[in-house]
Design a protein around this motif. Structure first.
Motif, PDB file in Angstrom:
ATOM      1  N   LEU A  26       0.817  -1.216   0.000  1.00 25.60           N
ATOM      2  CA  LEU A  26       0.000   0.000   0.000  1.00 25.60           C
ATOM      3  C   LEU A  26       0.852   1.268   0.000  1.00 25.60           C
ATOM      4  O   LEU A  26       0.587   2.194  -0.757  1.00 25.60           O
ATOM      5  CB  LEU A  26      -0.961   0.016   1.196  1.00 25.60           C
ATOM      6  N   GLY A  27       1.881   1.304   0.857  1.00 26.89           N
ATOM      7  CA  GLY A  27       2.697   2.509   0.930  1.00 26.89           C
ATOM      8  C   GLY A  27       1.839   3.725   1.241  1.00 26.89           C
ATOM      9  O   GLY A  27       1.049   3.725   2.175  1.00 26.89           O
ATOM     10  N   VAL A  28       1.960   4.771   0.405  1.00 26.85           N
ATOM     11  CA  VAL A  28       1.125   5.965   0.561  1.00 26.85           C
ATOM     12  C   VAL A  28       0.244   6.160  -0.676  1.00 26.85           C
ATOM     13  O   VAL A  28      -0.181   7.273  -0.982  1.00 26.85           O
ATOM     14  CB  VAL A  28       1.982   7.223   0.821  1.00 26.85           C
ATOM     15  N   LEU A  29      -0.034   5.064  -1.383  1.00 27.05           N
ATOM     16  CA  LEU A  29      -0.784   5.174  -2.628  1.00 27.05           C
ATOM     17  C   LEU A  29      -2.173   5.750  -2.417  1.00 27.05           C
ATOM     18  O   LEU A  29      -2.680   6.514  -3.256  1.00 27.05           O
ATOM     19  CB  LEU A  29      -0.879   3.798  -3.293  1.00 27.05           C
ATOM     20  N   ASP A  30      -2.833   5.389  -1.317  1.00 27.64           N
ATOM     21  CA  ASP A  30      -4.175   5.917  -1.070  1.00 27.64           C
ATOM     22  C   ASP A  30      -4.146   7.422  -0.853  1.00 27.64           C
ATOM     23  O   ASP A  30      -4.968   8.172  -1.396  1.00 27.64           O
ATOM     24  CB  ASP A  30      -4.819   5.205   0.114  1.00 27.64           C
ATOM     25  N   LEU A  31      -3.177   7.890  -0.083  1.00 27.99           N
ATOM     26  CA  LEU A  31      -3.055   9.321   0.185  1.00 27.99           C
ATOM     27  C   LEU A  31      -2.745  10.088  -1.099  1.00 27.99           C
ATOM     28  O   LEU A  31      -3.346  11.134  -1.374  1.00 27.99           O
ATOM     29  CB  LEU A  31      -1.968   9.563   1.228  1.00 27.99           C
ATOM     30  N   LEU A  32      -1.804   9.579  -1.884  1.00 27.34           N
ATOM     31  CA  LEU A  32      -1.461  10.248  -3.137  1.00 27.34           C
ATOM     32  C   LEU A  32      -2.676  10.335  -4.052  1.00 27.34           C
ATOM     33  O   LEU A  32      -2.927  11.377  -4.680  1.00 27.34           O
ATOM     34  CB  LEU A  32      -0.330   9.496  -3.840  1.00 27.34           C
ATOM     35  N   THR A  33      -3.446   9.244  -4.136  1.00 27.20           N
ATOM     36  CA  THR A  33      -4.624   9.226  -4.997  1.00 27.20           C
ATOM     37  C   THR A  33      -5.640  10.278  -4.558  1.00 27.20           C
ATOM     38  O   THR A  33      -6.230  10.983  -5.392  1.00 27.20           O
ATOM     39  CB  THR A  33      -5.265   7.826  -4.985  1.00 27.20           C
ATOM     40  N   GLU A  34      -5.860  10.395  -3.258  1.00 30.15           N
ATOM     41  CA  GLU A  34      -6.786  11.401  -2.738  1.00 30.15           C
ATOM     42  C   GLU A  34      -6.340  12.807  -3.105  1.00 30.15           C
ATOM     43  O   GLU A  34      -7.160  13.658  -3.487  1.00 30.15           O
ATOM     44  CB  GLU A  34      -6.890  11.281  -1.216  1.00 30.15           C
ATOM     45  N   LEU A  35      -5.051  13.059  -2.991  1.00 28.44           N
ATOM     46  CA  LEU A  35      -4.558  14.426  -3.145  1.00 28.44           C
ATOM     47  C   LEU A  35      -4.433  14.858  -4.600  1.00 28.44           C
ATOM     48  O   LEU A  35      -4.646  16.031  -4.919  1.00 28.44           O
ATOM     49  CB  LEU A  35      -3.208  14.568  -2.432  1.00 28.44           C
ATOM     50  N   VAL A  36      -4.068  13.955  -5.500  1.00 30.27           N
ATOM     51  CA  VAL A  36      -3.915  14.371  -6.901  1.00 30.27           C
ATOM     52  C   VAL A  36      -5.239  14.337  -7.655  1.00 30.27           C
ATOM     53  O   VAL A  36      -5.376  14.992  -8.698  1.00 30.27           O
ATOM     54  CB  VAL A  36      -2.868  13.517  -7.637  1.00 30.27           C
ATOM     55  N   GLY A  37      -6.218  13.577  -7.150  1.00 34.12           N
ATOM     56  CA  GLY A  37      -7.529  13.551  -7.758  1.00 34.12           C
ATOM     57  C   GLY A  37      -7.566  12.837  -9.095  1.00 34.12           C
ATOM     58  O   GLY A  37      -6.576  12.260  -9.559  1.00 34.12           O
ATOM     59  N   SER A  38      -8.717  12.901  -9.726  1.00 32.63           N
ATOM     60  CA  SER A  38      -8.925  12.176 -10.984  1.00 32.63           C
ATOM     61  C   SER A  38      -8.104  12.749 -12.131  1.00 32.63           C
ATOM     62  O   SER A  38      -7.869  12.066 -13.133  1.00 32.63           O
ATOM     63  CB  SER A  38     -10.411  12.190 -11.355  1.00 32.63           C
ATOM     64  N   SER A  39      -7.654  13.989 -12.005  1.00 31.02           N
ATOM     65  CA  SER A  39      -6.856  14.607 -13.065  1.00 31.02           C
ATOM     66  C   SER A  39      -5.364  14.327 -12.911  1.00 31.02           C
ATOM     67  O   SER A  39      -4.563  14.707 -13.768  1.00 31.02           O
ATOM     68  CB  SER A  39      -7.075  16.126 -13.080  1.00 31.02           C
ATOM     69  N   GLY A  40      -4.976  13.665 -11.823  1.00 32.39           N
ATOM     70  CA  GLY A  40      -3.569  13.379 -11.572  1.00 32.39           C
ATOM     71  C   GLY A  40      -3.195  11.965 -11.965  1.00 32.39           C
ATOM     72  O   GLY A  40      -3.992  11.212 -12.539  1.00 32.39           O
ATOM     73  N   ARG A  41      -1.962  11.615 -11.639  1.00 31.51           N
ATOM     74  CA  ARG A  41      -1.441  10.282 -11.945  1.00 31.51           C
ATOM     75  C   ARG A  41      -0.687   9.762 -10.738  1.00 31.51           C
ATOM     76  O   ARG A  41       0.124  10.491 -10.153  1.00 31.51           O
ATOM     77  CB  ARG A  41      -0.507  10.346 -13.153  1.00 31.51           C
ATOM     78  N   VAL A  42      -0.952   8.506 -10.358  1.00 28.56           N
ATOM     79  CA  VAL A  42      -0.251   7.866  -9.247  1.00 28.56           C
ATOM     80  C   VAL A  42       0.322   6.540  -9.719  1.00 28.56           C
ATOM     81  O   VAL A  42      -0.404   5.712 -10.286  1.00 28.56           O
ATOM     82  CB  VAL A  42      -1.176   7.645  -8.034  1.00 28.56           C
ATOM     83  N   VAL A  43       1.618   6.340  -9.468  1.00 29.66           N
ATOM     84  CA  VAL A  43       2.298   5.100  -9.812  1.00 29.66           C
ATOM     85  C   VAL A  43       2.873   4.479  -8.545  1.00 29.66           C
ATOM     86  O   VAL A  43       3.490   5.178  -7.724  1.00 29.66           O
ATOM     87  CB  VAL A  43       3.436   5.350 -10.831  1.00 29.66           C
ATOM     88  N   GLY A  44       2.662   3.193  -8.372  1.00 29.85           N
ATOM     89  CA  GLY A  44       3.311   2.434  -7.301  1.00 29.85           C
ATOM     90  C   GLY A  44       4.391   1.566  -7.905  1.00 29.85           C
ATOM     91  O   GLY A  44       4.115   0.755  -8.802  1.00 29.85           O
ATOM     92  N   LEU A  45       5.622   1.732  -7.443  1.00 30.93           N
ATOM     93  CA  LEU A  45       6.768   1.020  -8.001  1.00 30.93           C
ATOM     94  C   LEU A  45       7.340   0.056  -6.969  1.00 30.93           C
ATOM     95  O   LEU A  45       7.601   0.447  -5.833  1.00 30.93           O
ATOM     96  CB  LEU A  45       7.843   2.026  -8.420  1.00 30.93           C
ATOM     97  N   ASP A  46       7.528  -1.186  -7.356  1.00 29.58           N
ATOM     98  CA  ASP A  46       8.203  -2.151  -6.496  1.00 29.58           C
ATOM     99  C   ASP A  46       8.811  -3.220  -7.400  1.00 29.58           C
ATOM    100  O   ASP A  46       8.246  -3.554  -8.445  1.00 29.58           O
ATOM    101  CB  ASP A  46       7.227  -2.789  -5.502  1.00 29.58           C
ATOM    102  N   SER A  47       9.956  -3.753  -6.996  1.00 25.07           N
ATOM    103  CA  SER A  47      10.609  -4.776  -7.813  1.00 25.07           C
ATOM    104  C   SER A  47      10.151  -6.189  -7.480  1.00 25.07           C
ATOM    105  O   SER A  47      10.500  -7.133  -8.173  1.00 25.07           O
ATOM    106  CB  SER A  47      12.131  -4.701  -7.630  1.00 25.07           C
ATOM    107  N   GLU A  48       9.364  -6.348  -6.411  1.00 24.10           N
ATOM    108  CA  GLU A  48       8.921  -7.664  -5.971  1.00 24.10           C
ATOM    109  C   GLU A  48       7.506  -7.926  -6.475  1.00 24.10           C
ATOM    110  O   GLU A  48       6.544  -7.290  -6.013  1.00 24.10           O
ATOM    111  CB  GLU A  48       8.972  -7.731  -4.445  1.00 24.10           C
ATOM    112  N   PRO A  49       7.312  -8.852  -7.434  1.00 17.87           N
ATOM    113  CA  PRO A  49       5.972  -9.109  -7.973  1.00 17.87           C
ATOM    114  C   PRO A  49       4.954  -9.473  -6.900  1.00 17.87           C
ATOM    115  O   PRO A  49       3.778  -9.080  -6.995  1.00 17.87           O
ATOM    116  CB  PRO A  49       6.193 -10.264  -8.952  1.00 17.87           C
TER     117      PRO A  49
END
Length: 273
Positions: free
Chosen positions: A55-78
């Motif tokens: 999860l990280g901070v993906l939920d918070l980022l999504t809330e703050l950038v809104g539908s007009s923004g872009r959120v990427v979660g990066l991890d090397s472990e599938p």
């Protein structure tokens, strides 16, 4: 503590680790929101959470950038990204791009994010300068690199107990043998400046835990995970290790015992335009 590189993350990608990381997310959500305020994250921004784990901070980022923004979660472990898909679905969070990639491979487009964030990533990797350099590469001119990591300066229990001292020293020895720095938090502002960032800011937070709190027994948890390394690198025998662990857990269960956890250091810097 999630890593962008599975080579450096010793705690694995088990269901139990997912549960621990979700608790960690909930504990530090307020601090993450404060950091987002410092860097002025706004609707329409493009943000990436490096080493996002389940999860990280993906939920918070999504809330703050809104539908007009872009959120990427990066991890090397599938496996971590599979967990992230499950967690995002459970929380009805949509619109997040999940990318399986090692940050140091530089596969993401340069200068494509307004905010490049990590939490508890650098402390799990033996090459912090490379991590911050790669994060800086991803930031747009005028964008921010935001770091959240630990400094063990405050990690202690009170009243003191000799088993805490023996086990914590043995754990730090195991970390250092792996090339990790348990005091990297205080170095974050310097790492940002070395990467060429300006307007560097700093904040710090320390939590207090008591019996029954989720992180009261974090030291016993970590020494169990590092048991084999500790026994190999320290003068503790298996019998002494088990005795110290038993005595420490009994001490941490006492109603008058509390722990100060690792200091969370937050540092942020802006990429010059």
């Amino acid at each position: 503590m999630t890593s962008a590189s599975s080579r450096g993350y010793a705690l694995g990608a088990s269901d139990a680790e997912r549960a621990r990381l979700i608790v960690q997310h909930d504990i530090y959500r307020g601090e993450a929101a404060s950091l987002a305020e410092h860097i002025g994250l706004r609707p329409g921004s493009h943000a990436v959470d490096v080493g996002c784990g389940p999860l990280g901070v993906l939920d918070l980022l999504t809330e703050l950038v809104g539908s007009s923004g872009r959120v990427v979660g990066l991890d090397s472990e599938p496996r971590m990204l599979d967990m992230a898909r499950t967690t995002l679905a459970e929380r009805s969070i949509t619109g997040v791009e999940l990318v399986c990639d090692d940050l140091l491979d530089d596969d993401l487009d340069a200068e494509s994010f307004d905010v490049v964030h990590e939490r508890f990533l650098i402390t799990n990797l033996p090459y912090p300068r490379d991590v911050v350099s790669s994060m800086t590469r991803l930031a747009k001119p005028g964008g921010y690199v935001a770091l959240e990591d630990i400094d063990c300066i405050s990690w202690t229990c009170h009243p003191p107990h000799p088993s805490w001292g023996r086990l914590s020293a043995a754990l730090l020895t195991a970390w250092y043998a792996a090339g990790l720095d348990a005091y990297v938090g205080r170095k974050l502002p310097g790492l940002l400046r070395e990467a060429g960032l300006v307007d560097v800011g700093l904040d710090a937070h320390v939590n207090v835990w008591r019996p029954g709190d989720p992180y009261q027994k974090t030291l016993p948890h970590f020494v169990r995970e590092f048991r084999e390394r500790i026994l190999r690198l320290s003068d503790l025998t298996e019998q002494e290790f088990d005795r110290c662990l038993h005595e420490l857990e009994a001490h941490l269960d006492q109603p008058t015992t509390f722990t100060l956890y690792n200091t969370l250091i937050q540092a942020w810097g802006r990429k010059p335009e």
